[in-house]
Write a protein that holds these residues in place. Structure first.
Motif, PDB file in Angstrom:
ATOM      1  N   TRP A 113      -9.982 -19.368   6.722  1.00 55.43           N
ATOM      2  CA  TRP A 113     -11.328 -18.582   6.825  1.00 55.43           C
ATOM      3  C   TRP A 113     -11.184 -17.245   7.305  1.00 55.43           C
ATOM      4  O   TRP A 113      -9.159 -16.870   8.471  1.00 55.43           O
ATOM      5  CB  TRP A 113     -12.561 -18.773   7.964  1.00 55.43           C
ATOM      6  N   CYS A 161     -16.743 -27.983  -1.294  1.00 56.86           N
ATOM      7  CA  CYS A 161     -18.447 -27.855  -0.984  1.00 56.86           C
ATOM      8  C   CYS A 161     -18.649 -28.899   0.126  1.00 56.86           C
ATOM      9  O   CYS A 161     -19.403 -28.522   1.502  1.00 56.86           O
ATOM     10  CB  CYS A 161     -19.398 -27.586  -2.014  1.00 56.86           C
ATOM     11  N   PRO A 213     -24.273 -21.621   2.595  1.00 53.34           N
ATOM     12  CA  PRO A 213     -23.567 -21.573   3.580  1.00 53.34           C
ATOM     13  C   PRO A 213     -23.422 -22.212   4.761  1.00 53.34           C
ATOM     14  O   PRO A 213     -24.092 -23.102   5.324  1.00 53.34           O
ATOM     15  CB  PRO A 213     -23.797 -20.027   4.385  1.00 53.34           C
ATOM     16  N   TYR A 254     -22.064 -23.448   8.734  1.00 53.98           N
ATOM     17  CA  TYR A 254     -21.897 -23.231  10.335  1.00 53.98           C
ATOM     18  C   TYR A 254     -20.954 -23.358   9.949  1.00 53.98           C
ATOM     19  O   TYR A 254     -20.168 -24.748  10.545  1.00 53.98           O
ATOM     20  CB  TYR A 254     -23.004 -23.502  11.096  1.00 53.98           C
ATOM     21  N   ILE A 271     -20.764 -17.592  10.461  1.00 53.07           N
ATOM     22  CA  ILE A 271     -21.387 -18.648   9.819  1.00 53.07           C
ATOM     23  C   ILE A 271     -20.735 -17.527   8.389  1.00 53.07           C
ATOM     24  O   ILE A 271     -19.777 -17.034   7.692  1.00 53.07           O
ATOM     25  CB  ILE A 271     -22.735 -17.922   9.137  1.00 53.07           C
ATOM     26  N   ALA A 272     -20.283 -18.924   7.249  1.00 50.53           N
ATOM     27  CA  ALA A 272     -19.031 -18.684   6.099  1.00 50.53           C
ATOM     28  C   ALA A 272     -19.888 -18.594   5.026  1.00 50.53           C
ATOM     29  O   ALA A 272     -20.409 -20.297   4.727  1.00 50.53           O
ATOM     30  CB  ALA A 272     -17.868 -19.560   6.644  1.00 50.53           C
ATOM     31  N   SER A 273     -19.056 -18.524   3.702  1.00 49.95           N
ATOM     32  CA  SER A 273     -19.435 -19.156   3.000  1.00 49.95           C
ATOM     33  C   SER A 273     -17.772 -19.319   1.752  1.00 49.95           C
ATOM     34  O   SER A 273     -16.770 -18.827   2.500  1.00 49.95           O
ATOM     35  CB  SER A 273     -20.295 -17.861   1.446  1.00 49.95           C
ATOM     36  N   GLY A 309     -12.766 -19.502   3.266  1.00 48.00           N
ATOM     37  CA  GLY A 309     -14.324 -19.238   3.801  1.00 48.00           C
ATOM     38  C   GLY A 309     -13.769 -18.267   4.060  1.00 48.00           C
ATOM     39  O   GLY A 309     -13.181 -17.478   4.877  1.00 48.00           O
ATOM     40  N   ALA A 367     -16.351 -15.153   5.222  1.00 46.42           N
ATOM     41  CA  ALA A 367     -17.189 -14.982   6.710  1.00 46.42           C
ATOM     42  C   ALA A 367     -18.000 -13.841   7.418  1.00 46.42           C
ATOM     43  O   ALA A 367     -17.373 -12.404   7.407  1.00 46.42           O
ATOM     44  CB  ALA A 367     -16.947 -15.383   8.084  1.00 46.42           C
TER      45      ALA A 367
END
Length: 464
Positions: free
Chosen positions: A78, A119, A154, A156, A165-167, A186, A188
């Motif tokens: 990430w 996911c 998203p 945590y 917090i990332a997607s 990821g 953030a």
């Protein structure tokens, strides 16, 4: 084979005193070890400047440069994305070549769908139906598994002293000459006390080696690094440490004046923390005295307790209190009988035991051998990997005195009652001057004494 440079963050970090550097490092090692017991999905601690290693690569269609901490103790890649807000990051150093460089632009990256395996993995194996519900996919589409256009929610991600917090997205990752399309990462936009991303090299599905193995098994199923010995001296980390993805012809053969022979020990599967590289430790020898390790260091039980984690992100080796005390007692019996304990230095640095040493005489220090589970699986540590010598004083108040400290640490007995976590950690300081190989195909970890700077020069020369 792909060769990448690892840069020690010490080369970009300034500490006021040796005490400051050692105290920062011991505090970080202790915090990271104890955080393995907290009940978070992600158990890795953010890596700290002055003690760890960074990796750089290019990302996306426009080859944006990214610098991340390399960490075998976590399993996600990430990094910060624009727009980016880092809460309480004012005093956090950034290891990027240019600390003012903006976060990564992901406008051309593709979001991961809610019904995808990545996911579910990022959300700790929550079902796709639940994830797509969170993504507001209609019920009829959930039933017909037609939620591909709905993005993964998203997630945590918590650390010992920070969080984010990332997607999830995928895009092209460029590693040296290799372009890896559809790499999952990821992104953030908001973090708490975390200005820098992490390249997770653990055993999980989203780690860099695991994704690389799905793309090119010969590259992802085995990797190694060779950490240049530094003893916390800036001038010794001018050359990078080689990170090697894939196989190369150097195992168990002579290379000039260097004989290369790996000592292997099997990886232990951890049912609770599957991304850890756990191995078993039978004991530690101080000189010829063998000190047996407790049973919990030899294997991992069904609850995920025990074993020793080989970790690139913790500096000093952490041992459970009872075992540590036995090791220190034997070490002190040998060293303490002729050298005075430096209790004040122990308080300032967090290391113990420390001794005032004769300024002129050669100090006799017993050897330290790690006896891993397996046949012929012992690793003899170089003296500089476990006994650190430096000058203390000379500040106009006290004269300079030569000091030496044991570089193993007391991890406490928290693991015995916490309900989960490794029994010990093998830190990167003790890994210096070894090529450490992670063979995911044969499920083993190997150690071979190497001249790491020379290995970098040779592999880099052969590559070109």
């Amino acid at each position: 084979m792909i060769l990448l440079p690892l840069t020690h963050s010490l080369s970009k970090t300034q500490f006021n005193t040796t005490h400051h550097l050692l105290k920062s490092t011991t505090t970080h090692s202790t915090s990271r070890f104890h955080h393995h017991y907290k009940n978070h999905h992600q158990l890795s601690l953010p890596l700290s400047p002055g003690t760890d290693y960074t990796l750089s690569f290019n990302f996306g269609p426009y080859s944006q440069p990214i610098t991340l901490y390399m960490d075998t103790g976590s399993d996600l890649v990430w990094f910060p994305c624009t727009p980016f807000n880092c809460i309480l990051c004012e005093f956090k150093p950034n290891p990027s070549p240019s600390s003012s460089s903006p976060p990564t632009n992901i406008s051309h990256s593709t979001p991961i769908s809610c019904n995808s395996k990545p996911c579910s993995t990022a959300h700790n194996s929550i079902s796709s139906s639940d994830l797509c519900t969170m993504a507001h996919c209609p019920l009829d589409s959930i039933e017909t598994k037609d939620c591909g256009s709905f993005h993964c929610p998203p997630f945590y991600y918590a650390y010992g002293d920070g969080s984010l917090i990332a997607s999830l997205y995928y895009d092209t990752l460029s590693l040296s000459s290799l372009k890896f399309r559809n790499f999952t990462f990821g992104c953030a936009h908001t973090t708490f006390s975390e200005p820098t991303g992490v390249a997770g090299f653990g055993r999980g599905l989203l780690s860099l080696p695991a994704q690389l193995a799905s793309h090119s098994p010969q590259l992802g199923n085995r990797f190694s690094y060779c950490l240049v010995s530094h003893s916390f001296r800036h001038e010794r980390v001018r050359k990078p440490s080689p990170l090697i993805l894939g196989r190369y012809e150097d195992e168990k053969q002579s290379n000039g004046d260097e004989v290369v022979e790996f000592v292997y020990t099997s990886m232990l599967d951890n049912p609770k923390h599957s991304y850890f590289y756990c191995v078993g430790l039978k004991g530690i020898s101080i000189g010829k005295k063998k000190i047996p390790a407790p049973e919990i260091l030899r294997r991992v039980n069904k609850r995920g307790d025990g074993g020793v984690v080989v970790d690139s992100g913790t500096t000093f080796t952490m041992l459970p209190a009872g075992f540590y005390d036995s090791v220190v007692a034997e070490f002190d019996r040998r060293v303490g009988r002729v050298n005075r304990r430096a209790s004040e230095i122990e308080m300032k640095t967090g290391l113990s035991p420390c001794y005032y040493l004769d300024a002129a005489a050669t100090v006799e220090v017993p050897g330290v051998t790690l006896r891993f589970v397996g046949v012929n699986s012992s690793v003899v540590l170089p003296r500089k990997n476990y006994f650190y010598e430096f000058l203390d004083g000379g500040d106009g108040v006290r004269r300079k005195e030569r000091v030496g400290c044991l570089m193993l640490m007391n991890g406490g007995d928290e693991f015995e009652v916490s309900g989960g976590g490794p029994g010990a950690i093998l830190g990167n300081y003790q890994q210096q001057g070894f090529e450490v190989e992670y063979d995911l195909e044969k499920k083993r970890v190997g150690f071979a004494r190497r001249k790491c700077a020379s290995l970098w020069d040779r592999l880099n020369r052969d590559k070109n």
